[in-house]
Each structure stands twice: as C-alpha cells, then as structure tokens.
Design an enzyme around this catalytic site. Structure first.
Site, PDB file in Angstrom:
ATOM      1  CB  THR A   1      -0.917  -0.014   1.253  1.00  0.00           C
ATOM      2  OG1 THR A   1      -1.415   1.294   1.486  1.00  0.00           O
ATOM      3  CG2 THR A   1      -0.177  -0.449   2.500  1.00  0.00           C
ATOM      4  CG  ASP A   2      -1.193   4.969  -0.843  1.00  0.00           C
ATOM      5  OD1 ASP A   2      -1.676   4.309   0.096  1.00  0.00           O
ATOM      6  OD2 ASP A   2      -1.831   5.859  -1.445  1.00  0.00           O
ATOM      7  CD  GLU A   3      -3.219   3.481   4.325  1.00  0.00           C
ATOM      8  OE1 GLU A   3      -3.110   3.513   5.556  1.00  0.00           O
ATOM      9  OE2 GLU A   3      -4.299   3.317   3.738  1.00  0.00           O
TER      10      GLU A   3
ATOM     11  CE1 TYR B   1      -3.378  -2.507   5.890  1.00  0.00           C
ATOM     12  CE2 TYR B   1      -3.347  -0.172   5.339  1.00  0.00           C
ATOM     13  CZ  TYR B   1      -3.405  -1.496   4.947  1.00  0.00           C
ATOM     14  OH  TYR B   1      -3.486  -1.813   3.602  1.00  0.00           O
TER      15      TYR B   1
ATOM     16  CE  LYS C   1      -0.224  -4.622   3.049  1.00  0.00           C
ATOM     17  NZ  LYS C   1      -0.672  -5.936   2.532  1.00  0.00           N
TER      18      LYS C   1
HETATM   19  P1  NAD Z   1     -10.092  -6.824   2.480  1.00  0.00           P
HETATM   20  O1  NAD Z   1     -10.044  -6.456   3.919  1.00  0.00           O
HETATM   21  O2  NAD Z   1     -11.314  -6.504   1.674  1.00  0.00           O
HETATM   22  O3  NAD Z   1      -9.831  -8.394   2.313  1.00  0.00           O
HETATM   23  C1  NAD Z   1      -8.808  -9.066   2.987  1.00  0.00           C
HETATM   24  C2  NAD Z   1      -8.985 -10.544   2.725  1.00  0.00           C
HETATM   25  O4  NAD Z   1      -7.938 -11.255   3.409  1.00  0.00           O
HETATM   26  C3  NAD Z   1     -10.304 -11.112   3.237  1.00  0.00           C
HETATM   27  O5  NAD Z   1     -10.864 -11.983   2.290  1.00  0.00           O
HETATM   28  C4  NAD Z   1      -9.900 -11.865   4.501  1.00  0.00           C
HETATM   29  O6  NAD Z   1     -10.774 -12.948   4.817  1.00  0.00           O
HETATM   30  C5  NAD Z   1      -8.507 -12.334   4.126  1.00  0.00           C
HETATM   31  N1  NAD Z   1      -7.664 -12.623   5.296  1.00  0.00           N
HETATM   32  C6  NAD Z   1      -7.455 -11.823   6.374  1.00  0.00           C
HETATM   33  N2  NAD Z   1      -6.643 -12.438   7.253  1.00  0.00           N
HETATM   34  C7  NAD Z   1      -6.301 -13.628   6.689  1.00  0.00           C
HETATM   35  C8  NAD Z   1      -5.476 -14.695   7.108  1.00  0.00           C
HETATM   36  N3  NAD Z   1      -4.827 -14.670   8.292  1.00  0.00           N
HETATM   37  N4  NAD Z   1      -5.345 -15.766   6.299  1.00  0.00           N
HETATM   38  C9  NAD Z   1      -6.006 -15.824   5.097  1.00  0.00           C
HETATM   39  N5  NAD Z   1      -6.811 -14.848   4.672  1.00  0.00           N
HETATM   40  C10 NAD Z   1      -6.956 -13.754   5.456  1.00  0.00           C
HETATM   41  O7  NAD Z   1      -8.800  -6.168   1.839  1.00  0.00           O
HETATM   42  P2  NAD Z   1      -8.577  -5.466   0.417  1.00  0.00           P
HETATM   43  O8  NAD Z   1      -9.016  -4.080   0.501  1.00  0.00           O
HETATM   44  O9  NAD Z   1      -9.078  -6.363  -0.634  1.00  0.00           O
HETATM   45  O10 NAD Z   1      -6.976  -5.451   0.391  1.00  0.00           O
HETATM   46  C11 NAD Z   1      -6.243  -6.536  -0.178  1.00  0.00           C
HETATM   47  C12 NAD Z   1      -4.761  -6.224  -0.101  1.00  0.00           C
HETATM   48  O11 NAD Z   1      -4.492  -5.006  -0.795  1.00  0.00           O
HETATM   49  C13 NAD Z   1      -4.259  -6.009   1.329  1.00  0.00           C
HETATM   50  O12 NAD Z   1      -3.001  -6.608   1.439  1.00  0.00           O
HETATM   51  C14 NAD Z   1      -4.161  -4.495   1.463  1.00  0.00           C
HETATM   52  O13 NAD Z   1      -3.170  -4.143   2.385  1.00  0.00           O
HETATM   53  C15 NAD Z   1      -3.811  -4.096   0.055  1.00  0.00           C
HETATM   54  N6  NAD Z   1      -4.219  -2.756  -0.350  1.00  0.00           N
HETATM   55  C16 NAD Z   1      -5.515  -2.344  -0.169  1.00  0.00           C
HETATM   56  C17 NAD Z   1      -5.906  -1.077  -0.619  1.00  0.00           C
HETATM   57  C18 NAD Z   1      -7.330  -0.597  -0.483  1.00  0.00           C
HETATM   58  O14 NAD Z   1      -7.622   0.560  -0.797  1.00  0.00           O
HETATM   59  N7  NAD Z   1      -8.269  -1.425  -0.065  1.00  0.00           N
HETATM   60  C19 NAD Z   1      -4.966  -0.223  -1.216  1.00  0.00           C
HETATM   61  C20 NAD Z   1      -3.653  -0.691  -1.389  1.00  0.00           C
HETATM   62  C21 NAD Z   1      -3.298  -1.955  -0.950  1.00  0.00           C
HETATM   63  P1  TYD Z   2     -10.032   4.853   4.526  1.00  0.00           P
HETATM   64  O1  TYD Z   2     -11.025   4.411   3.509  1.00  0.00           O
HETATM   65  O2  TYD Z   2     -10.106   4.288   5.893  1.00  0.00           O
HETATM   66  O3  TYD Z   2      -8.606   4.614   3.868  1.00  0.00           O
HETATM   67  P2  TYD Z   2      -7.118   5.051   4.416  1.00  0.00           P
HETATM   68  O4  TYD Z   2      -6.497   3.745   4.611  1.00  0.00           O
HETATM   69  O5  TYD Z   2      -6.566   5.890   3.314  1.00  0.00           O
HETATM   70  O6  TYD Z   2      -7.212   5.785   5.670  1.00  0.00           O
HETATM   71  O7  TYD Z   2     -10.097   6.417   4.658  1.00  0.00           O
HETATM   72  C1  TYD Z   2      -9.844   7.266   3.545  1.00  0.00           C
HETATM   73  C2  TYD Z   2      -9.857   8.698   4.013  1.00  0.00           C
HETATM   74  O8  TYD Z   2     -11.164   9.007   4.525  1.00  0.00           O
HETATM   75  C3  TYD Z   2      -8.903   8.957   5.162  1.00  0.00           C
HETATM   76  O9  TYD Z   2      -8.352  10.259   5.043  1.00  0.00           O
HETATM   77  C4  TYD Z   2      -9.774   8.891   6.393  1.00  0.00           C
HETATM   78  C5  TYD Z   2     -11.099   9.438   5.901  1.00  0.00           C
HETATM   79  N1  TYD Z   2     -12.292   8.891   6.590  1.00  0.00           N
HETATM   80  C6  TYD Z   2     -13.246   9.756   7.108  1.00  0.00           C
HETATM   81  O10 TYD Z   2     -13.124  10.997   7.001  1.00  0.00           O
HETATM   82  N2  TYD Z   2     -14.323   9.243   7.745  1.00  0.00           N
HETATM   83  C7  TYD Z   2     -14.495   7.899   7.885  1.00  0.00           C
HETATM   84  O11 TYD Z   2     -15.516   7.461   8.495  1.00  0.00           O
HETATM   85  C8  TYD Z   2     -13.519   7.004   7.335  1.00  0.00           C
HETATM   86  C9  TYD Z   2     -13.654   5.517   7.460  1.00  0.00           C
HETATM   87  C10 TYD Z   2     -12.420   7.562   6.696  1.00  0.00           C
END
Ligand code: NAD
Ligand code: TYD
Length: 344
Positions: free
Chosen positions: A128-130, A153, A157
């Site tokens: 992630t960019d975080e 978090y 990561k």
């Molecule tokens: P999500 O929370 O929707 O899904 C996570 C999945 O992982 C779920 O299906 C969960 O059951 C599974 N999981 C959790 N713990 C587990 C374990 N111990 N063993 C096996 N499976 C497990 O997440 P997402 O948003 O789809 O993110 C997927 C990946 O992408 C993550 O690694 C996250 O850090 C990364 N990512 C997410 C975003 C975003 O905006 N959502 C952005 C950049 C990177």
């Molecule tokens: P989020 O979707 O939790 O992603 P990130 O991992 O980037 O924090 O939140 C995106 C942005 O929205 C972040 O700046 C936090 C803000 N936010 C709110 O203002 N209210 C909310 O209830 C949530 C969940 C996030």
C-alpha cells in the site's frame, strides 16, 4: 505462471483480481486461500465459481498456518503466490493492532517460507501507499523512498515489505511488490470511506468526515489496480517495487461532494467529527515506473467514485446484510461516542 495461489481472494481487491486474471489467461488455474474474516465473503466469488468451473478452487485457511499453506502449495502444484491476505482497515488497527501483526507480518513470513522451501516460487506482495507515511508539500513518493509508516496497519504492511525484500536478497526468492493507492469499486467492505459514505447516504445517515476533511487521497478504480498487478507479474523486474495509482489526489471533502452528487443526496448529510488518531494528511504516488511497463488507468478518481456509488446503489443485496450484521457493533464502537466538530 500456470497455477497461482491468491491469498485473501475472497476480499475486495482479491475477488476482483481473481475475476480479472481468469479472464486474461485462458489456461490459468487459481486457488484462493482465505480465512474468511469479517472482510472475506464467499459470495464475492460465487459468479467466478459458476463461470470458470474447475479453473477456480477455494481453500479455507489462515496464512499463519504454515502446515496448511505448505500442503496447499504442494498438493496444488502452485508456481506463483500473490499475497492479498491482510487485515486492512486503519481504524480497526487503532482499536486492536494484534491481528495486524499476526496476519500482515507473520502471515507474510509464513508465505515467504513456503515459497522458499517449495521451489523458490514467484512471489508478489500486494502492499500500500500507506507504507510511505504522510507526504508533505507537493512531493510524490517514489519506490526508493524510505518507508515511514505511522499507523499500526501501515507499520505491519511496511514490515511485510521489508521481509519480502529480505527474502529476495538473502535467498534469491523471485519477488515483486506493488504499492497501491486507495481502491474503490464493487465488493469493498463498507467500513472504508467511499462505500461507508455511499451506504450511509443511501440510508439517509450522516457522513462522518474525520477532522476538516482536507486530507488527500488518490482514489483509483479496483480494476485498474488489478490490471497493473497482472502486468507487474508478467513484466515487472524481480526484486523491484511498483507504485500503482492514478497519480492524482483529491481532498476527502471533494470525494464526498462527488458521491453525493452522483446519488443526488443533500450536502447537509456531511458531519465533521473528531479526527482519527495519527491521521496521515496526504498520500501521493509517483506512478511513472508502472506506467513505463505499459499500463494506464482507465478511470480518473472522479469516474472511479461515481462508478462505485452506482454499484452500491444498484447492489443493496450485497451490502445490506453486512450492515445489518457484525458491522453494526463496529460502527457503534468507532462512531458512537465520536464528538461532532463545529467547523463553521
Ligand atoms: P479486504 O479487507 O477486503 O480483504 C482481505 C482478505 O484477506 C479477506 O478476504 C480476509 O478474509 C482475508 N484474510 C485476512 N486475514 C487472513 C489470514 N490470516 N489468512 C487468510 N486470509 C486472510 O482487503 P482489500 O481491501 O481487498 O486489500 C487486499 C490487499 O491489498 C491487502 O493486502 C491491502 O493491504 C492491500 N491494499 C488495499 C488497498 C485498499 O484501498 N483497499 C490499497 C492498497 C493496498
Ligand atoms: P479509509 O477508507 O479508511 O482509507 P485510508 O487507509 O486511506 O485511511 O479512509 C480514507 C480517508 O477518509 C482517510 O483520510 C480517512 C477518511 N475517513 C473519514 O473521514 N471518515 C471515515 O468514516 C472514514 C472511514 C475515513
């Protein structure tokens, strides 16, 4: 790449990726390995199972369970592991970091060990960019930047990224890492801001904007993210990391205005509330290295937010049971006592 293991494939990005890659590669077999936490849902993959038959298999397992991981990799003759599995929500990591350390750090180590022991398998880590932390001024993060995570978090990561790189350097494991900006699109658990605000708006509930709402995020469409990961698997240089995003960020308030406009709901739903602890003000990625592989996003952030709002408007069947279940307690815990801010 013939037999891939997609960990976390029942979650938001994972299920979109499975769909995407099975469509791209007609001979490929995909095994999803997922613990099915609150964020993992088999219904996210129901249509995949119907459409692709035996090319798609599901294994219920925890990536921290080394025996189960190794058995799955061996029995299914896996040649590539793509690790999406993680605990992913910042606010949950603030409430209780324990699961984040276990899954995101130790779980990644277990997968790396399996990849190393069972034939130096190709390994891709979805990061992630975080991990770059808050980016001040007009700077953009490049892949060589030092990692400076600030939430439990992002710290978990970033630790995983360091392990992935260490396995490449120490054992020669063929790895790549992608660092994606905020994804939006179908099947995202409604704790993340865009689906939370869309579903709140559809239920005429206030949208709890943290602090002044001027934090900046790059909201990319999930299909674009999946396409970039696929390209990195095929063309990425081993040992390298790649940023994925649109390269254009907006404030959270701008994001809220777009989704309210798409849903035709009033701005009076916006409610400023007490800020998140340690809230990163801005993420901003330089994505030129990934563009150079021949990838380009199809959606601008605005198009991505609008398309997502429409999907949730049209797919209440998917999110209503979630909001009526575990999510209720979570919502009460995070938002129940949150102080409203008067920013007029
Ligand atoms: P999500 O929370 O929707 O899904 C996570 C999945 O992982 C779920 O299906 C969960 O059951 C599974 N999981 C959790 N713990 C587990 C374990 N111990 N063993 C096996 N499976 C497990 O997440 P997402 O948003 O789809 O993110 C997927 C990946 O992408 C993550 O690694 C996250 O850090 C990364 N990512 C997410 C975003 C975003 O905006 N959502 C952005 C950049 C990177
Ligand atoms: P989020 O979707 O939790 O992603 P990130 O991992 O980037 O924090 O939140 C995106 C942005 O929205 C972040 O700046 C936090 C803000 N936010 C709110 O203002 N209210 C909310 O209830 C949530 C969940 C996030």
């Amino acid at each position: 790449m013939k037999n891939i293991l997609v960990t976390g494939g029942a979650g938001f990005i994972g299920c979109n990726f499975v769909r995407y890659i099975l469509n791209c590669e007609s001979e490929l077999k995909v095994t999803v390995f997922d613990k099915l936490t609150y964020a993992g849902r088999l219904e996210n993959l129901a249509a995949v199972s119907e459409r692709f038959g035996a090319r798609y298999q599901f294994v219920h397992g925890d990536i921290c369970d080394a025996a189960k991981v190794e058995e799955t990799v061996a029995v299914r003759n896996i040649d590539t592991i793509i690790n999406f599995a993680a605990e992913t929500h910042v606010d949950r990591s603030i409430l209780d970091p324990d699961a984040f350390v276990k899954t995101d750090v130790y779980g990644t180590y277990v997968l790396l060990e399996a990849a190393r022991k069972l034939g130096n398998l190709r390994f891709h880590q979805v990061s992630t960019d975080e991990v770059y932390g808050h980016i001040a001024g007009h700077r953009r993060s490049v892949e060589e930047d030092a990692l400076a995570p600030r939430s439990p978090y992002s710290a978990s990561k970033a630790s995983a990224d360091l392990f992935v790189n260490a396995y490449c350097i120490t054992y020669g494991l063929p790895v790549t890492i992608s660092r994606g900006a905020n994804n939006v699109g179908p099947y995202q658990y409604p704790e993340k801001v865009v689906p939370l605000f869309v579903t709140n708006a559809l239920e005429s509930m206030p949208l709890p904007v943290f602090g002044d709402g001027k934090q900046m995020r790059d909201y990319q469409y999930v299909a674009d993210h999946c396409a970039a990961i696929y390209l990195i698997l095929k063309r990425g240089r081993i040992g390298e990391s790649y940023n994925i995003g649109t390269g254009s960020e907006m404030t959270n308030l701008a994001m809220v205005e777009i989704l309210l406009d798409e849903l035709d709901r009033p701005h009076s739903l916006i409610q400023h509330v007490e800020d998140r602890l340690g809230h990163d003000r801005r993420y901003s990625l330089d994505v030129s290295k990934t563009l150079a592989l021949g990838w380009e996003p199809d959606y601008t952030p605005e198009e991505a937010i609008r398309a997502t709002a429409r999907w949730y408007r049209d797919n209440r069947w998917w999110w209503q049971p979630i909001r009526d279940g575990e999510f209720k307690d979570y919502y009460d815990t995070v938002y129940g006592d949150r102080r409203e801010l008067d920013l007029q």
